[in-house]
Write a protein that holds these residues in place. Structure first.
Motif, PDB file in Angstrom:
ATOM      1  N   ALA A 197      53.262  19.956 -66.079  1.00  0.00           N
ATOM      2  CA  ALA A 197      52.588  21.053 -65.378  1.00  0.00           C
ATOM      3  C   ALA A 197      53.443  21.695 -64.292  1.00  0.00           C
ATOM      4  O   ALA A 197      53.025  22.686 -63.694  1.00  0.00           O
ATOM      5  CB  ALA A 197      51.284  20.541 -64.778  1.00  0.00           C
ATOM      6  N   PHE A 219      47.021  25.080 -60.417  1.00  0.00           N
ATOM      7  CA  PHE A 219      47.693  23.769 -60.434  1.00  0.00           C
ATOM      8  C   PHE A 219      46.851  22.715 -59.705  1.00  0.00           C
ATOM      9  O   PHE A 219      46.420  22.917 -58.581  1.00  0.00           O
ATOM     10  CB  PHE A 219      49.064  23.901 -59.758  1.00  0.00           C
ATOM     11  CG  PHE A 219      49.794  22.602 -59.597  1.00  0.00           C
ATOM     12  CD1 PHE A 219      50.514  22.065 -60.650  1.00  0.00           C
ATOM     13  CD2 PHE A 219      49.775  21.908 -58.391  1.00  0.00           C
ATOM     14  CE1 PHE A 219      51.200  20.862 -60.508  1.00  0.00           C
ATOM     15  CE2 PHE A 219      50.457  20.707 -58.233  1.00  0.00           C
ATOM     16  CZ  PHE A 219      51.171  20.190 -59.295  1.00  0.00           C
ATOM     17  N   GLN A 262      49.928  15.712 -62.722  1.00  0.00           N
ATOM     18  CA  GLN A 262      49.921  17.150 -62.458  1.00  0.00           C
ATOM     19  C   GLN A 262      49.361  17.862 -63.684  1.00  0.00           C
ATOM     20  O   GLN A 262      49.626  17.453 -64.816  1.00  0.00           O
ATOM     21  CB  GLN A 262      51.339  17.648 -62.145  1.00  0.00           C
ATOM     22  CG  GLN A 262      51.958  16.959 -60.928  1.00  0.00           C
ATOM     23  CD  GLN A 262      52.696  15.683 -61.258  1.00  0.00           C
ATOM     24  OE1 GLN A 262      53.399  15.611 -62.264  1.00  0.00           O
ATOM     25  NE2 GLN A 262      52.562  14.658 -60.425  1.00  0.00           N
ATOM     26  N   SER A 279      48.368  24.224 -64.766  1.00  0.00           N
ATOM     27  CA  SER A 279      49.127  25.412 -64.370  1.00  0.00           C
ATOM     28  C   SER A 279      49.352  26.409 -65.514  1.00  0.00           C
ATOM     29  O   SER A 279      49.953  27.462 -65.304  1.00  0.00           O
ATOM     30  CB  SER A 279      50.463  24.985 -63.775  1.00  0.00           C
ATOM     31  OG  SER A 279      51.080  24.043 -64.614  1.00  0.00           O
ATOM     32  N   SER A 301      49.449  20.894 -68.619  1.00  0.00           N
ATOM     33  CA  SER A 301      49.320  22.244 -68.060  1.00  0.00           C
ATOM     34  C   SER A 301      48.081  22.948 -68.592  1.00  0.00           C
ATOM     35  O   SER A 301      47.512  23.797 -67.906  1.00  0.00           O
ATOM     36  CB  SER A 301      50.537  23.099 -68.433  1.00  0.00           C
ATOM     37  OG  SER A 301      51.734  22.493 -68.104  1.00  0.00           O
TER      38      SER A 301
END
Lengths: 190, 512
Positions: B266, B287, B448, B451, B481
């Motif tokens: 991400a 994010f 993460q 995004s 992501s």
């Protein structure tokens, strides 16, 4: 520290930092070995930071005997070249703009109590940027110090198995392990 | 004593399908997959199994168990982005993710959660995602669990650190459980976060990557893609550099393919799209990073040695849906522990001197507010993310519960992830206040996501519900992501399940 942001955000302060650097920067003698990342000045700053962040005591070795700054130099030398500049700038800012820490002299001119007060001023600064810089220095010194096996005995941390424990059927060393998961190459029974 | 089985030829870097660059490389393939973690390796394996010609590119090195010596000093720089020192732009959160063949799966703690039904329903109903309900993903999810050999941590595998957490949970009357994990015949050495030197943790670099190779895929380690070149809406080439791991020399790299799949995680996936000027205004937005705040509990005379055994065994998720946090047991080696404890000077030394008596767990929040990924003038990603006030409240609620739990378990003191006095009494908990301003509290992100979020409306999403980037005909994303929201739980199974699901929808002729 986020080297990826520090450079830009510290830009204005570094203009201020450049003046004392240019006017009054003392010469620092290089240590008796090749530095890979730090300048002699930066090496001196990190040596002093480590002395205050991980000062020994409780039977733990002092950071000078472990060569914490030298080991940090080796770690930072692994950084991607595009990111190198930020930490250099942090160290300059940290030492040479003492007014940010509410002090009159640079970090390297401080005695032990002064150095602690200097660090604490950055740690508790109302400016996020300085707290950010402090945490970068703190984490570097602490991580390098406790990665050194010479600190482990007092922690009762036995350290890696590799090279120390035979886990069975000749697996004392890596590289000769079996494939134990039967499904990796199997057709999924849909 | 069990008899060793044969070592797989597909986990050997000398395998001819693992390409070592000794000069400029120009590759022509049917599908180029950029990134070899939980998403990319899975996607590559699925396509290769169905007969596609696949090149799997990874910007990090191919690290095998032969290099995994379980020392933090050697392994952290080897595996992690920026020598494990990357943070959000405000410095408030240490962001951990690995760069190597297999991605972060190589250094994770092997925690496996299937994507929950409520989450998939939320994605469909609130975010307009189509075709990813529980029933749609069931087969893909089952296959991922099969290949990774997912099973529940057995009672005799639970380490002492987790037993402290279990004791506290029982005494305060909440519910917890042992994790499912993807380890096989675990030796309980406890160094999972530094890579498994015994290949018992079923990371993607010993599962999906060799599986992909066994079906004919080729692997290109240390192949860094800097830019995707497009003609109209069609991506025609990926360019970058590839490094010879033996000589250390780098060479130009060019890949031409019918379809490109971005799976760099991400942070790096949106970075590549931004640098290539591909996709819409949603690229890099939304994010999320599951900020983690840990509590270290001094258990007095009780010897814990929390670094022994499986590092994460036990969790509490009953507060996830209504309060937005989970609790998970955790411990780390002395270097990481010291770096994350919010102390220095004699305070740090005193705390580390108690190392074998410390137990630890963390609160991981499902962050509702988001940040963004942007690219700075040097071409490297910047993570603009700060913990919002409402997300900080979730973390505070979790810290209070953890403190309560540890005191109930017998802790003399519970150290919060901020400087200052520890928690010693119920009154301390009642009066607990934590300043979550950046760099006043020690926070970490190990996950993460979001995004390049998926959906059917390009005003709100970067990719469609099959992972295809809006505004392109042959560019896909297959990593975390694409999550429309944070999920609150450890994501590797959800990532691999979605990658399998996306790959299943790939068919010839490719949509060029």
């Amino acid at each position: 520290m986020s080297r990826r942001a520090f450079l830009v955000r510290a830009g204005g302060l570094l203009v201020a930092a450049s003046l004392p650097v240019g006017c009054a920067g003392p010469a620092f003698r290089a240590p008796g070995f090749q530095l890979r990342y730090f300048s002699p000045f930066e090496y001196a700053v990190v040596t002093r930071v480590a002395d205050r962040i991980v000062p020994g005591g409780y039977g733990l070795p002092d950071p000078g005997s472990l060569g914490v700054a030298r080991q940090a130099d080796g770690v930072l030398a692994l950084l991607d070249p595009s990111l190198e500049a930020d930490f250099h700038q942090l160290l300059t800012l940290f030492d040479r703009v003492p007014i940010l820490a509410g002090r009159l002299g640079s970090f390297l001119t401080q005695g032990p109590r002064g150095a602690d007060a200097y660090l604490a001023a950055w740690e508790n600064s109302p400016f996020e940027l300085l707290r950010h810089g402090f945490q970068g220095l703190r984490r570097l010194a602490a991580a390098v110090y406790y990665a050194d096996p010479r600190t482990w005995a007092i922690l009762h941390y036995a350290g890696p198995w590799v090279g120390r424990i035979d886990v069975g059927y000749g697996l004392a060393n890596q590289g000769n392990g079996p494939q134990v998961n039967p499904n990796v190459y199997s057709r999924f029974p849909a | 004593m069990k008899r060793p089985a044969a070592t797989s030829p597909f986990t050997d870097p000398a395998n001819p399908q693992v390409i070592r660059a000794q000069g400029p490389l120009e590759i022509r393939t049917e599908v180029a997959v950029i990134g070899s973690g939980a998403g990319g390796a899975t996607f590559a394996s699925e396509l290769a199994e169905r007969g596609f010609e696949v090149a799997l590119l990874e910007m990090g090195p191919y690290i095998t168990r032969k290099q995994m010596n379980q020392r933090e000093r050697d392994m952290l720089p080897l595996f992690y982005e920026d020598v494990a020192s990357q943070t959000t732009a405000d410095g408030g959160i240490v962001v951990l993710h690995a760069h190597c063949v297999g991605g972060t799966t190589v250094v994770n703690n092997a925690i496996c959660f299937d994507p929950p039904t409520w989450l998939l329903d939320e994605w469909a109903e609130r975010h307009g995602v189509v075709g990813t309900r529980r029933a749609d993903l069931a087969a893909a999810n089952a296959k991922v669990n099969f290949i990774l050999n997912v099973q529940k941590i057995a009672p005799d595998q639970v380490n002492t650190n987790a037993k402290v957490m279990m004791r506290g949970i029982e005494r305060i009357g909440i519910a917890g459980d042992t994790f499912h994990h993807n380890r096989t015949e675990c030796l309980l050495s406890g160094f999972c976060m530094l890579g498994c030197a015994y290949d018992r943790k079923q990371n993607h670099h010993i599962t999906y990557v060799p599986r992909a190779l066994s079906f004919g895929a080729r692997l290109y380690p240390e192949a860094r893609i800097d830019r995707l070149i497009s003609r109209g809406q069609q991506v025609v080439e990926a360019v970058g550099t590839v490094r010879d791991p033996v000589s250390g020399k780098s060479y130009p790299l060019s890949i031409k393919a019918d379809a490109f799949v971005v799976a760099g995680g991400a942070i790096w996936s949106p970075t590549l799209l931004l640098k290539s000027h591909l996709g819409n205004a949603q690229v890099g937005q939304n994010f999320h990073c599951h900020p983690i705040a840990a509590v270290a509990a001094d258990m007095g005379d009780e010897t814990i040695r929390a670094y022994e055994g499986i590092p994460q065994c036990y969790y509490v998720d009953q507060y996830l849906q209504d309060q937005g946090f989970v609790l998970e047991s955790i411990f780390a080696g002395p270097s990481v522990s010291a770096a994350l404890l919010p102390a220095w000077g004699p305070s740090l030394q005193r705390l580390m001197h108690r190392y074998e008596h410390l137990a630890s767990a963390y609160v991981q929040i499902r962050d509702e507010d988001s940040g963004r990924i942007r690219v700075d003038a040097r071409g490297v990603p910047v993570i603009d993310y700060s913990l919002s006030a409402r997300d900080a409240q979730k973390s505070l609620a979790g810290l209070k519960l953890l403190s309560r739990l540890f005191l109930a378990a017998g802790a003399q003191a519970a150290y919060l992830p901020r400087a200052g006095a520890p928690i010693r009494t119920q009154a301390d908990i009642a009066g607990m206040d934590v300043d979550f301003s950046p760099c006043r509290v020690s926070l970490v992100s190990a996950h993460q996501m979001g995004s390049l979020r998926m959906g059917e409306d390009p005003r709100f999403a970067a990719v469609d519900s099959r992972g295809k980037v809006f505004g392109t005909t042959n560019l896909y994303v297959a990593d975390a992501s694409v999550f429309p929201t944070a999920i609150g739980l450890n994501p590797q199974i959800t990532v691999a399940t979605l990658a399998t699901h996306f790959a299943n929808q790939f068919s010839r002729p490719l949509p060029v």
